[in-house]
Write a protein that holds these residues in place. Structure first.
Motif, PDB file in Angstrom:
ATOM      1  N   LYS A  87     -18.253   1.066   4.333  1.00  0.00           N
ATOM      2  CA  LYS A  87     -16.982   1.232   3.620  1.00  0.00           C
ATOM      3  C   LYS A  87     -16.884   0.267   2.439  1.00  0.00           C
ATOM      4  O   LYS A  87     -16.337   0.603   1.386  1.00  0.00           O
ATOM      5  CB  LYS A  87     -15.816   1.013   4.577  1.00  0.00           C
ATOM      6  CG  LYS A  87     -15.673   2.096   5.638  1.00  0.00           C
ATOM      7  CD  LYS A  87     -14.505   1.800   6.577  1.00  0.00           C
ATOM      8  CE  LYS A  87     -14.387   2.875   7.648  1.00  0.00           C
ATOM      9  NZ  LYS A  87     -13.281   2.579   8.611  1.00  0.00           N
ATOM     10  N   SER A  88     -17.434  -0.920   2.621  1.00  0.00           N
ATOM     11  CA  SER A  88     -17.417  -1.899   1.538  1.00  0.00           C
ATOM     12  C   SER A  88     -18.244  -1.411   0.350  1.00  0.00           C
ATOM     13  O   SER A  88     -17.855  -1.578  -0.811  1.00  0.00           O
ATOM     14  CB  SER A  88     -17.957  -3.235   2.039  1.00  0.00           C
ATOM     15  OG  SER A  88     -17.987  -4.194   1.003  1.00  0.00           O
ATOM     16  N   ASN A  97     -25.091   2.923  -1.381  1.00  0.00           N
ATOM     17  CA  ASN A  97     -24.635   2.718  -0.008  1.00  0.00           C
ATOM     18  C   ASN A  97     -25.777   3.056   0.945  1.00  0.00           C
ATOM     19  O   ASN A  97     -26.019   4.229   1.252  1.00  0.00           O
ATOM     20  CB  ASN A  97     -23.411   3.581   0.284  1.00  0.00           C
ATOM     21  CG  ASN A  97     -22.865   3.334   1.683  1.00  0.00           C
ATOM     22  OD1 ASN A  97     -23.370   2.485   2.430  1.00  0.00           O
ATOM     23  ND2 ASN A  97     -21.829   4.069   2.055  1.00  0.00           N
ATOM     24  N   PRO A  98     -26.507   2.055   1.453  1.00  0.00           N
ATOM     25  CA  PRO A  98     -27.660   2.324   2.311  1.00  0.00           C
ATOM     26  C   PRO A  98     -27.307   2.465   3.788  1.00  0.00           C
ATOM     27  O   PRO A  98     -28.218   2.644   4.613  1.00  0.00           O
ATOM     28  CB  PRO A  98     -28.517   1.078   2.095  1.00  0.00           C
ATOM     29  CG  PRO A  98     -27.527  -0.012   1.882  1.00  0.00           C
ATOM     30  CD  PRO A  98     -26.358   0.619   1.161  1.00  0.00           C
ATOM     31  N   TYR A  99     -26.034   2.377   4.147  1.00  0.00           N
ATOM     32  CA  TYR A  99     -25.684   2.219   5.555  1.00  0.00           C
ATOM     33  C   TYR A  99     -25.485   3.498   6.373  1.00  0.00           C
ATOM     34  O   TYR A  99     -25.660   3.459   7.596  1.00  0.00           O
ATOM     35  CB  TYR A  99     -24.446   1.327   5.674  1.00  0.00           C
ATOM     36  CG  TYR A  99     -24.751  -0.080   5.243  1.00  0.00           C
ATOM     37  CD1 TYR A  99     -25.494  -0.926   6.052  1.00  0.00           C
ATOM     38  CD2 TYR A  99     -24.354  -0.547   3.993  1.00  0.00           C
ATOM     39  CE1 TYR A  99     -25.815  -2.205   5.642  1.00  0.00           C
ATOM     40  CE2 TYR A  99     -24.670  -1.830   3.573  1.00  0.00           C
ATOM     41  CZ  TYR A  99     -25.397  -2.656   4.400  1.00  0.00           C
ATOM     42  OH  TYR A  99     -25.727  -3.922   3.992  1.00  0.00           O
ATOM     43  N   ASN A 202     -15.048  -6.008   5.707  1.00  0.00           N
ATOM     44  CA  ASN A 202     -13.750  -6.291   6.338  1.00  0.00           C
ATOM     45  C   ASN A 202     -13.600  -5.469   7.617  1.00  0.00           C
ATOM     46  O   ASN A 202     -13.933  -4.288   7.640  1.00  0.00           O
ATOM     47  CB  ASN A 202     -12.586  -5.941   5.404  1.00  0.00           C
ATOM     48  CG  ASN A 202     -12.637  -6.712   4.103  1.00  0.00           C
ATOM     49  OD1 ASN A 202     -13.269  -7.770   4.025  1.00  0.00           O
ATOM     50  ND2 ASN A 202     -11.970  -6.194   3.078  1.00  0.00           N
ATOM     51  N   ILE A 203     -13.092  -6.134   8.659  1.00  0.00           N
ATOM     52  CA  ILE A 203     -12.740  -5.449   9.900  1.00  0.00           C
ATOM     53  C   ILE A 203     -11.338  -5.907  10.294  1.00  0.00           C
ATOM     54  O   ILE A 203     -11.110  -7.096  10.564  1.00  0.00           O
ATOM     55  CB  ILE A 203     -13.740  -5.761  11.034  1.00  0.00           C
ATOM     56  CG1 ILE A 203     -15.141  -5.247  10.673  1.00  0.00           C
ATOM     57  CG2 ILE A 203     -13.275  -5.128  12.343  1.00  0.00           C
ATOM     58  CD1 ILE A 203     -16.182  -5.525  11.742  1.00  0.00           C
ATOM     59  N   GLU A 204     -10.410  -4.938  10.284  1.00  0.00           N
ATOM     60  CA  GLU A 204      -9.016  -5.234  10.647  1.00  0.00           C
ATOM     61  C   GLU A 204      -8.481  -6.422   9.852  1.00  0.00           C
ATOM     62  O   GLU A 204      -7.988  -7.406  10.418  1.00  0.00           O
ATOM     63  CB  GLU A 204      -8.899  -5.486  12.154  1.00  0.00           C
ATOM     64  CG  GLU A 204      -9.273  -4.281  13.008  1.00  0.00           C
ATOM     65  CD  GLU A 204      -9.172  -4.578  14.492  1.00  0.00           C
ATOM     66  OE1 GLU A 204      -8.909  -5.759  14.836  1.00  0.00           O
ATOM     67  OE2 GLU A 204      -9.350  -3.660  15.299  1.00  0.00           O
ATOM     68  N   SER A 205      -8.615  -6.321   8.534  1.00  0.00           N
ATOM     69  CA  SER A 205      -8.113  -7.316   7.572  1.00  0.00           C
ATOM     70  C   SER A 205      -8.837  -8.665   7.638  1.00  0.00           C
ATOM     71  O   SER A 205      -8.475  -9.595   6.926  1.00  0.00           O
ATOM     72  CB  SER A 205      -6.604  -7.550   7.758  1.00  0.00           C
ATOM     73  OG  SER A 205      -6.329  -8.286   8.942  1.00  0.00           O
ATOM     74  N   GLN A 206      -9.838  -8.778   8.490  1.00  0.00           N
ATOM     75  CA  GLN A 206     -10.647  -9.997   8.550  1.00  0.00           C
ATOM     76  C   GLN A 206     -11.877  -9.812   7.670  1.00  0.00           C
ATOM     77  O   GLN A 206     -12.630  -8.854   7.828  1.00  0.00           O
ATOM     78  CB  GLN A 206     -11.064 -10.295   9.981  1.00  0.00           C
ATOM     79  CG  GLN A 206     -12.013 -11.470  10.131  1.00  0.00           C
ATOM     80  CD  GLN A 206     -11.381 -12.805   9.751  1.00  0.00           C
ATOM     81  OE1 GLN A 206     -10.370 -13.191  10.323  1.00  0.00           O
ATOM     82  NE2 GLN A 206     -11.965 -13.486   8.772  1.00  0.00           N
TER      83      GLN A 206
END
Length: 691
Positions: A87-88, A97-99, A202-206
């Motif tokens: 997503k980043s 985007n290689p993911y 970022n995961i859940e705003s972290q």
């Protein structure tokens, strides 16, 4: 079981530099990922040899499936970080985007219940000690390998690494960019930690940094001792590198074995290394059998493989089985040391030179030298531009540590571009070693090929000359720059042509006669000098002999590959002439300077030769006849096998090329392959304009 091991990603602060997409070091290792892995990891193991052990370093490469239920944190915990990294990347306009394929692969493995891995293990090595750098201020092998980027920590000055980027090969080969390192030192200390390299996400705003650590200590330092999961623990001193998420095919296993032999045949031969690759042993005692088995084609026997990346595709067979294994047996298998060859010349430099020479090599392949340092890994594979008939191996001992400093990232070259980051003193020392190495190699080759006056020998090739009909021309390069095809004339023939600077004649057709220059005649013989004489009366120029009528020939093979251009050329590829495979009756003579012609061999394409012609004017519908200058002074037609698409092979002897135009002030290119690709000759081309 997993015990308390889990992934920990450091929070990203406002002052932390970001990491987008993937690590910038990945592309340098991606093209030949498995080859780079076996080379890098094996080299690291050789550098870590336990000097107190009388046994050689042993490496073992195997596969291992980790049960997902036993390692849920390793796999299921990593999945949301991969998805967040994807997503980043999507937020970056036009960014790569290689993911997505990594995410899909991990989901499939979680679903199947098994995670495939590749385990690279070494034995009779020291292992990687760990020191807490923040508490002690001391760096260590484990820190440099696992917890630092661009860091190289090696106790020996001549060890193989210098950039600190070799560890990248594990992440490149992992489908999820993750590797676990487990080590046991000779003192009995055990450490284990995994590392993954993604991008900021970022995961859940972290917000998290790109890299994460897999251990039992919240990412602060590696797990140790009994905290390490049983499946990951070592029982003998040494190190395991466990590449996560990689399934190796049978073909890939074979290629890894061949790359082990290419890179480390000398280390195995000298008893410094043994290997177990997928339950197949490679040792000093069976090395020759393995070489014969894995390199069994005619191209392998003589290393006559025509590939662009020679360091990747070369065959080690002639270098081991002939140059090294038979060194000193006879006059064709020679071995020289600096201590034997003008010993007073060498200052802080020593090396050993192995050479196999054979007349058969002259017709099979180009002369080649393999260069190694004292760690006995193949570094450079240098193809020479000549066919004197030799294969060599050079091992540098004293001076090895200096050459190490200029190895490129993949350890395939000694690259002078690396000098830019070194001190003035280092540069001077390295230059001294390089000069002595070059001098030593030239001295050994001269000893192996004494210049006897009455012996037939191979001279500089035509590509090092401005070519003319007489075969005499002004040299433009050194012997080392000379390339196939070569002259094979004896001294008496060379003396005839010595000093010749005659021009080359191109014959062209036209409706009106060429205007005669008063007082000049021209006498021309194919393959001999052009002689001009002064006369009081005008004399008509001689009538040139037209090309012979064609005979039926099968369609010419079409060329569709890519050929690298030479610095000489600004290529004109127009071969749309209306002239075809028809007899030509009208010719007009056009004189070109010798510098208008250049012949270049092609070692990595479909064709073996490229002739570059520069014309002072536009000529439409041209023909080229190729001959070989013979010992008796005559000429023999050079029969052609194929030419590039759009051209025709003509003539009774199949030595003529038609269907091309010449354009003013351009490099006009003709690609061709003769029937006899291995012949050494002095080429005499005749060109005509046919309409």
């Amino acid at each position: 079981m997993e015990k308390n091991y889990k992934w920990t990603f450091a929070p990203k602060g406002e002052l932390d530099m970001g990491q987008g997409s993937e690590d910038a070091s990945f592309p340098q290792f991606e093209k030949y990922a498995l080859r780079n892995l076996i080379r890098e990891y094996t080299q690291n193991s050789l550098d870590a040899h336990d000097e107190k052990s009388s046994d050689p370093v042993k490496i073992k490469v195997s596969t291992l499936s980790l049960n997902i239920d036993n390692f849920p944190n390793l796999t299921k915990e990593l999945l949301p970080h991969l998805e967040a990294a994807s997503k980043s990347c999507e937020k970056n306009n036009n960014g790569r985007n290689p993911y997505p394929p990594k995410i899909n692969a991990l989901k499939d493995w979680i679903k199947s219940g098994e995670l495939p891995t590749l385990v690279f293990s070494d034995f009779n090595t020291t292992g990687m000690p760990y020191m807490d750098e923040f508490k002690t201020g001391v760096n260590s092998g484990f820190n440099a390998c696992v917890r630092q980027s661009c860091a190289s920590y090696k106790p020996e000055n001549s060890s193989g690494g210098s950039h600190g980027l070799g560890k990248t090969v594990g992440f490149v080969n992992s489908a999820i960019n993750a590797v676990i390192y487990s080590t046991l030192t000779i003192k009995g200390d055990a450490f284990c930690e995994g590392v993954v390299k993604l991008c900021d996400h970022n995961i859940e705003s972290q917000r998290f940094k790109a890299h994460g650590f897999y251990d039992s200590e919240n990412g602060v330092h590696p797990g140790k001792g009994e905290d390490i999961p049983e499946e990951l623990q070592r029982s003998d001193p040494g190190t395991d590198a466990i590449v996560l998420g990689i399934a190796i095919s049978e073909d890939e296993k074979i290629e890894m074995k061949k790359n082990l032999l290419r890179g480390f045949f000398m280390a195995i031969w000298q008893g410094k290394l043994t290997a177990d690759l997928f339950e197949e042993e490679f040792t000093q005692s069976n090395l020759l059998d393995k070489i014969y088995h894995y390199f069994n084609t005619e191209d392998d026997v003589f290393d006559s493989i025509r590939q662009r990346d020679v360091s990747v595709h070369f065959s080690p067979r002639p270098y081991l089985t002939e140059a090294v294994a038979k060194a000193g047996e006879d006059d064709d298998h020679l071995k020289y040391k600096t201590s034997d060859v003008t010993p007073e010349k060498w200052d802080n430099f020593s090396a050993t030179f192995y050479l196999w020479k054979s007349d058969e090599l002259k017709s099979k392949s180009r002369d080649t030298i393999i260069y190694m340092r004292d760690k006995l890994m193949t570094i450079e594979v240098s193809r020479k531009r000549e066919h004197r008939g030799y294969k060599c191996v050079v091992v540098v001992n004293k001076g090895s540590s200096e050459l190490r400093k200029i190895e490129d990232v993949t350890h395939d070259h000694w690259d002078n571009a690396e000098l830019r980051r070194l001190s003035k003193e280092d540069k001077e020392t390295i230059k001294s070693v390089q000069n002595q190495l070059k001098d030593f190699v030239e001295t050994c080759i001269n000893l192996a090929f004494p210049d006897n006056e009455n012996e037939e020998r191979s001279l500089q090739s035509l590509s090092s000359f401005d070519i003319n009909l007489a075969g005499g021309a002004k040299p433009k390069s050194t012997e080392e720059d000379a390339v196939w095809p070569t002259s094979n004339e004896l001294d008496e023939i060379k003396s005839v042509n010595k000093g010749s600077r005659g021009g080359m004649m191109i014959l062209e057709t036209g409706r009106s006669k060429k205007k005669k220059r008063k007082g000049q005649t021209s006498k021309t013989k194919r393959g001999r000098r052009v002689v001009t004489t002064e006369s009081d009366d005008p004399v008509d120029p001689p009538t040139p002999t037209p090309p012979t009528p064609p005979r039926p020939k099968p369609p010419i093979e079409k060329f569709s590959g890519r050929i690298e251009k030479d610095e000489f050329e600004s290529e004109n590829g127009n071969h749309n002439s209306e002239v075809g495979n028809n007899e030509v009756k009208h010719l007009r003579e056009l004189k070109l300077l010798p510098s208008a012609f250049k012949l270049i061999p092609l070692s990595d394409s479909e064709f073996t030769s490229k002739l570059i012609i520069r014309s002072p004017k536009d000529c439409v519908g041209c023909s080229l006849a190729l001959y070989i200058s013979t010992l008796g002074g005559g000429n023999v037609p050079l029969e052609l096998e194929k030419v590039e698409a759009g051209l025709y092979i003509c003539g009774e002897n199949n030595n003529e090329i038609r269907g091309f135009n010449l354009y003013k002030d351009q490099a006009n290119i003709i690609y061709f392959t003769p029937v006899n690709k291995s012949i050494n000759y002095s080429l005499s081309p005749n060109a005509y304009e046919t309409r």
